[in-house]
Design a protein around this motif. Sequence first.
Motif, PDB file in Angstrom:
ATOM      1  N   UNK A 171       0.803  -1.224   0.000  1.00  0.00           N
ATOM      2  CA  UNK A 171       0.000   0.000   0.000  1.00  0.00           C
ATOM      3  C   UNK A 171       0.835   1.272   0.000  1.00  0.00           C
ATOM      4  N   UNK A 172       1.885   1.321   0.810  1.00  0.00           N
ATOM      5  CA  UNK A 172       2.634   2.575   0.971  1.00  0.00           C
ATOM      6  C   UNK A 172       3.243   3.088  -0.332  1.00  0.00           C
ATOM      7  N   UNK A 173       3.913   2.256  -1.133  1.00  0.00           N
ATOM      8  CA  UNK A 173       4.449   2.786  -2.398  1.00  0.00           C
ATOM      9  C   UNK A 173       3.360   3.365  -3.298  1.00  0.00           C
ATOM     10  N   UNK A 174       2.172   2.787  -3.229  1.00  0.00           N
ATOM     11  CA  UNK A 174       1.075   3.268  -4.060  1.00  0.00           C
ATOM     12  C   UNK A 174       0.582   4.633  -3.589  1.00  0.00           C
ATOM     13  N   UNK A 175       0.371   4.777  -2.292  1.00  0.00           N
ATOM     14  CA  UNK A 175      -0.089   6.076  -1.791  1.00  0.00           C
ATOM     15  C   UNK A 175       1.000   7.131  -1.967  1.00  0.00           C
ATOM     16  N   UNK A 193       1.536  -2.425  -9.089  1.00  0.00           N
ATOM     17  CA  UNK A 193       1.900  -3.787  -8.685  1.00  0.00           C
ATOM     18  C   UNK A 193       0.790  -4.772  -9.038  1.00  0.00           C
ATOM     19  N   UNK A 194       1.188  -6.006  -9.367  1.00  0.00           N
ATOM     20  CA  UNK A 194       0.224  -7.056  -9.672  1.00  0.00           C
ATOM     21  C   UNK A 194      -0.649  -7.415  -8.475  1.00  0.00           C
ATOM     22  N   UNK A 195      -0.290  -6.906  -7.328  1.00  0.00           N
ATOM     23  CA  UNK A 195      -1.090  -7.129  -6.121  1.00  0.00           C
ATOM     24  C   UNK A 195      -2.453  -6.444  -6.229  1.00  0.00           C
ATOM     25  N   UNK A 196      -2.516  -5.392  -7.062  1.00  0.00           N
ATOM     26  CA  UNK A 196      -3.720  -4.576  -7.154  1.00  0.00           C
ATOM     27  C   UNK A 196      -4.458  -4.765  -8.475  1.00  0.00           C
ATOM     28  N   UNK A 197      -5.749  -4.435  -8.445  1.00  0.00           N
ATOM     29  CA  UNK A 197      -6.554  -4.279  -9.657  1.00  0.00           C
ATOM     30  C   UNK A 197      -7.027  -2.841  -9.716  1.00  0.00           C
ATOM     31  N   UNK A 198      -6.998  -2.252 -10.901  1.00  0.00           N
ATOM     32  CA  UNK A 198      -7.423  -0.865 -11.100  1.00  0.00           C
ATOM     33  C   UNK A 198      -8.625  -0.854 -12.031  1.00  0.00           C
ATOM     34  N   UNK A 199      -9.705  -0.220 -11.583  1.00  0.00           N
ATOM     35  CA  UNK A 199     -10.937  -0.150 -12.359  1.00  0.00           C
ATOM     36  C   UNK A 199     -11.407   1.296 -12.493  1.00  0.00           C
ATOM     37  N   UNK A 200     -12.176   1.597 -13.534  1.00  0.00           N
ATOM     38  CA  UNK A 200     -12.771   2.939 -13.635  1.00  0.00           C
ATOM     39  C   UNK A 200     -13.684   3.196 -12.439  1.00  0.00           C
ATOM     40  N   UNK A 222      -9.813   9.266 -15.991  1.00  0.00           N
ATOM     41  CA  UNK A 222      -8.704   9.592 -15.102  1.00  0.00           C
ATOM     42  C   UNK A 222      -9.079   9.426 -13.626  1.00  0.00           C
ATOM     43  N   UNK A 223     -10.207   8.783 -13.380  1.00  0.00           N
ATOM     44  CA  UNK A 223     -10.657   8.518 -12.012  1.00  0.00           C
ATOM     45  C   UNK A 223     -10.962   7.030 -11.878  1.00  0.00           C
ATOM     46  N   UNK A 224     -10.661   6.468 -10.713  1.00  0.00           N
ATOM     47  CA  UNK A 224     -10.884   5.029 -10.579  1.00  0.00           C
ATOM     48  C   UNK A 224     -10.849   4.554  -9.149  1.00  0.00           C
ATOM     49  N   UNK A 225     -10.853   3.231  -8.993  1.00  0.00           N
ATOM     50  CA  UNK A 225     -10.763   2.609  -7.685  1.00  0.00           C
ATOM     51  C   UNK A 225      -9.797   1.432  -7.766  1.00  0.00           C
ATOM     52  N   UNK A 226      -9.144   1.159  -6.668  1.00  0.00           N
ATOM     53  CA  UNK A 226      -8.109   0.129  -6.629  1.00  0.00           C
ATOM     54  C   UNK A 226      -8.424  -0.861  -5.523  1.00  0.00           C
ATOM     55  N   UNK A 227      -8.428  -2.138  -5.885  1.00  0.00           N
ATOM     56  CA  UNK A 227      -8.724  -3.204  -4.942  1.00  0.00           C
ATOM     57  C   UNK A 227      -7.583  -4.218  -4.933  1.00  0.00           C
ATOM     58  N   UNK A 228      -7.631  -5.135  -3.993  1.00  0.00           N
ATOM     59  CA  UNK A 228      -6.696  -6.258  -3.993  1.00  0.00           C
ATOM     60  C   UNK A 228      -7.086  -7.169  -5.157  1.00  0.00           C
ATOM     61  N   UNK A 229      -6.134  -7.547  -5.976  1.00  0.00           N
ATOM     62  CA  UNK A 229      -6.433  -8.414  -7.108  1.00  0.00           C
ATOM     63  C   UNK A 229      -7.086  -9.716  -6.621  1.00  0.00           C
ATOM     64  N   UNK A 230      -8.168 -10.085  -7.274  1.00  0.00           N
ATOM     65  CA  UNK A 230      -8.884 -11.296  -6.903  1.00  0.00           C
ATOM     66  C   UNK A 230     -10.010 -11.069  -5.916  1.00  0.00           C
ATOM     67  N   UNK A 231     -10.012  -9.886  -5.257  1.00  0.00           N
ATOM     68  CA  UNK A 231     -11.116  -9.548  -4.357  1.00  0.00           C
ATOM     69  C   UNK A 231     -12.134  -8.761  -5.170  1.00  0.00           C
TER      70      UNK A 231
END
Length: 273
Positions: A87-91, A172-179, A189-198
């Motif tokens: 999480x920290x590198x992403x934020x 990172x492949x740990x995350x999924x990025x969606x609109x 240019x706006x979206x939400x990020x979840x744990x991949x597979x959740x």
Amino acid sequence: METKALFFDIDGTLVNQKGVFLDSAKRALKRARANGHKLLLSTGRNFAQIYPQLIDFGFDGYVCAAGAYVKCDGNLIYHETMKEEELKPLTDFFLAHDIMVGLQVEDGSYVTPRGLKQIREGFKKLGISGGNMDSVLEGVHVVDNFDRVKGVEKLFYNWADVTVDELADQTSDYFSVLPASFADVMDQYSGEITIRGITKARGMERALDYYGIDRENSVSFGDAFNDLEMMEYAGIGVAMGNARDEVKEAADYVTDHIDRDGIAKAVEKLGLA
């Protein structure tokens, strides 16, 4: 009829852009419950962000944070949170690029003072103000930094300097990025990020296991990108008339627009009420 589990997205599905939960939908859901069916919300919002009117209406279960948090009959049966080392590198990336980012946890959403200002400015440009702005900001907490924010379920960001697809390639492949779920008022240019597979589908699976209801006896209702897996997983997937084209294509049935009694018409069409 066998007991079915009905999963409803909130924004754009049960509640329209003006924050209205239509009376026709309320009546249809009450009839479905009287017929023995389970009613569940399935949303990208965290539990604290669910509209009070929906809490007061009463649902049997809640799939929140796009599947990371599942509560049934008042019992928390599943809760997945992000690893801090991921999480920290992403934020840090978002803050370094001056991109508005918020962290969703069980009790609300956390933003920096700069992030809050960006939210207010951005939504004012979209014509959202007054009571609607208060609704958007309900459950939002302001912190100087994110170091002490724990138990993060999901991130949301607005008005980045890269598209959703471009950001996904850099993440990172740990995350999924969606609109963004608010696709009708947001851009690429706006979206939400979840744990991949959740996903909402994963949350549905856990709720169905809890109630002992087979997958083929589940019905999902949605309109946005984060509803795609829910459409595909459910025994019957219902897309709103105002849904994204991709969601309509994945659904088994497309009902009318949310503001033209889409929920009530679908519940009646499927013989649930």
